[in-house]
Write an enzyme that holds these catalytic residues in place. Sequence first.
Site, PDB file in Angstrom:
ATOM      1  N   HIS A 376       0.807  -1.219   0.000  1.00 31.33           N
ATOM      2  CA  HIS A 376       0.000   0.000   0.000  1.00 31.33           C
ATOM      3  C   HIS A 376       0.838   1.266   0.000  1.00 31.33           C
ATOM      4  O   HIS A 376       0.424   2.287  -0.516  1.00 31.33           O
ATOM      5  CB  HIS A 376      -0.984  -0.021   1.167  1.00 31.33           C
ATOM      6  N   CYS A 689      -8.420  -3.047 -11.716  1.00 29.79           N
ATOM      7  CA  CYS A 689      -7.889  -1.817 -11.119  1.00 29.79           C
ATOM      8  C   CYS A 689      -6.634  -2.051 -10.294  1.00 29.79           C
ATOM      9  O   CYS A 689      -6.164  -1.163  -9.590  1.00 29.79           O
ATOM     10  CB  CYS A 689      -8.955  -1.131 -10.270  1.00 29.79           C
TER      11      CYS A 689
HETATM   12  C1  PEP Z   1      -6.060  -4.712  -5.454  1.00 25.10           C
HETATM   13  O1  PEP Z   1      -6.033  -5.528  -4.526  1.00 25.10           O
HETATM   14  O2  PEP Z   1      -5.603  -4.965  -6.582  1.00 25.10           O
HETATM   15  C2  PEP Z   1      -6.639  -3.378  -5.267  1.00 25.10           C
HETATM   16  C3  PEP Z   1      -6.842  -2.572  -6.288  1.00 25.10           C
HETATM   17  O3  PEP Z   1      -6.921  -3.000  -3.995  1.00 25.10           O
HETATM   18  P1  PEP Z   1      -5.813  -2.497  -2.960  1.00 25.10           P
HETATM   19  O4  PEP Z   1      -4.526  -2.382  -3.700  1.00 25.10           O
HETATM   20  O5  PEP Z   1      -6.290  -1.192  -2.415  1.00 25.10           O
HETATM   21  O6  PEP Z   1      -5.832  -3.586  -1.945  1.00 25.10           O
END
Ligand code: PEP
Length: 764
Positions: A376, A689
């Site tokens: 993150h 995404c």
């Molecule tokens: C993912 O898991 O690919 C996603 C877009 O969510 P995050 O990166 O916020 O967990």
Amino acid sequence: MIARRDDPRPLPSETSLRVIMRHLREIMSDGGEGQDKLDRIVRQIAGVMVAEVCSIYLKRQDGSLELFASEGLNPDSVHTTRLKRGEGLVGRASELGTTVNEPEASNHPAFSYRPETGEEIYHSLLAVPISRSGQVLGVLVIQNRTPREYSDEDVEVLQATAMVIAENLISGAVAGTVAAIEASRSQPGLIEGEPLSDGIALGHVVLHEPRIVVTQLMAENPAIELERLDLALEKLQKNIDEMFEHEHLSSVGEHRDVLEAYRMFAHDKGWHRRLREAVEGGLTAEAAVERVQNAMRTRMLRQHDAYWRERQRDLDDLSDRLLRVLSGRLKSSEDDGGLPPDAILVARTMGPAELLDYDRSRLRGLVVEDGSSQSHVAVVAKALGIAAIGQASGIVDRVSAGDAAIVDAVTGEVHLRPTGELIAAYSDKVRFRARRQKRYQSLRDRPAITKDGVPIAMMMNAGLLVDLPHLDESGADGIGLYRTELQFMLSEAFPRLDRQTQLYRSVIEEAGGKPVVFRTLDIGGDKVLPYLRQPKEENPAMGWRAIRMALDRPELFRLQIRALLKAAAGRELRVMIPMVSASYELGAIRALIERERAFLTEHGHPLPETVLVGAMFEVPALLFELDAFLSRVDFVSVGSNDLMQFLFASDRTNARVASRFDVLAPAPLRALRTLITTADRYGVPVTICGEMAGSPLEAMTLIALGFRSLSMAPASIGPIKSMVLSLDAGKVAAFIDELLKEGAKDVRMSLQQFAEKERVAIDG
Ligand code: PEP
Ligand code: MG
């Protein structure tokens, strides 16, 4: 501790400390060579502590440890014995920055036997890191023949001695011995890591959470030091009390336990007594804080439960705070005055919230020793447009605050203290990238349609209001993922209904009619809200997060849904639920949304024209109930970051394993194809995404599999659009079909060759 009559040690600890300090002072003030001083130091320590061996190991540029001086070990091994980074118990003390106290050292699994030292006859070993400002410079070791665990007092004396040695190493009093180490901190250097967030940054190093540097360890006048200490303690207590009162009034109480523990410590008589004793033993108030902190940490680390770990964190925070009081910089963490306008943050580790703590207008780059591209903190760095590099192992030990540095997050290289030529070359590069950016801007208004006429929706990921201008700048078709938790991570307390409503309304308005997909709170894993108490979990990424929290504690979720429904009154609302693991969860979620809708209607609030409820596809189990899942959702978005970590059972935040598996391998590609073909049958639109969508080669492959909508960081829109415009979707689809049929071994390589042959723009 009272010395027993038959105890060979002549003096109780405070006195032995004082004796060592006196000798050290004499040795340091005498003239002579650095090596001679080190030899005398180890002799003195061995004598006073009744140790058969006393050795000093110093850290070299590559992180290895060299035996620099020893009383008791074979003299030939001095400057010959080297321990690799982390090798043996001594290497462990250096690497982990902790004290090692072993009655039977050679039985320890980490023991590393070095025959040249002749140490096989010694059983017990006590090793303490020689460190300054969090940087380990070496290790001070004593050994004895008889197996015994050294007492707390022994540990404290050796730690205090190590502090004084560290001071003298740095101040140059043992000149020559550390020239190599010092030299490594002043010469140009290169560290190779992994790119986390694209970009090139030139700037100056800021060490994340640098400790206050205690410059003077030995007190000139103990009475004055005592007075300073007492005054500082008083101020600290007042400061904590004020904080407590303030929080008590303003928070719902989540902070209170933490603050209560702080307050307890700040008023703790035992802590005060130890600090005073250390000052009475000859240390300055600052040095006393460090010493007591080290000693207490050693004790607490012996307790393995979570409670003690938390207490240790409290004590660390409190000690740092006390050091700030003593140095008159208590408010330093709140103002950003010290941050240069071109800051390159360097940290061992950093969470997304910590990065958000910094004034982003002054941040150019980020370098962390851990971290992977899907963590993150990487996601946040991308959202902020900061060049970032992870897995830059050892960087913290090789830089000083204020050093010039270049972060090349294209290649993953960090250039420390670069030469003028390198700076000039990189400045050219930055200008070139700016020109390329201009070219992407010229594509802004061109629809993303492949050469054979297939339109691709180019969506953008966002999470903060400041991201929204990128929507227009990049020409994205909408926001495919709005990570609502990022705003929550910035807030001091849980945002109330009105604040949330206002925020979501601004997002919708700023999007100017383009669609926005709001993802409901995805808290847990490495995303923590400081004000929300969450149980400590062994595996938070697979723990109580996102939808699981929403279903168990629906209050927060309902509040968010209510705010979203109000904010989108009269328009279309798209909500997306993260971390869905089973289709039945969607029934429960829809019921909660329905309940909020009914509540607002009952109270006469206008509602959105339509509400679309979608789900993130992140948990592989859904692949085996696609029919049930797809019939309960209005749209799906693949969270490839989480999906890949769960498919491969490979922690996205763990640098060791995160890059071990390739997303362009038959298994994940088949999984994605199964999803997209089944979703087509159900008429359910699918987007992706995760970070995959923002890399040209990966995005090309996704289009080949049938994806027609991609959502990515704003900076990727230009390069991906340029790729789309040069691609023949039909050709690449046929190519991937063949590849997957064959079960090709190196899918990535084959795709790369395809792109080169077909002149698909995959180089950004
Ligand atoms: C993912 O898991 O690919 C996603 C877009 O969510 P995050 O990166 O916020 O967990
Ligand atoms: Mg996710």
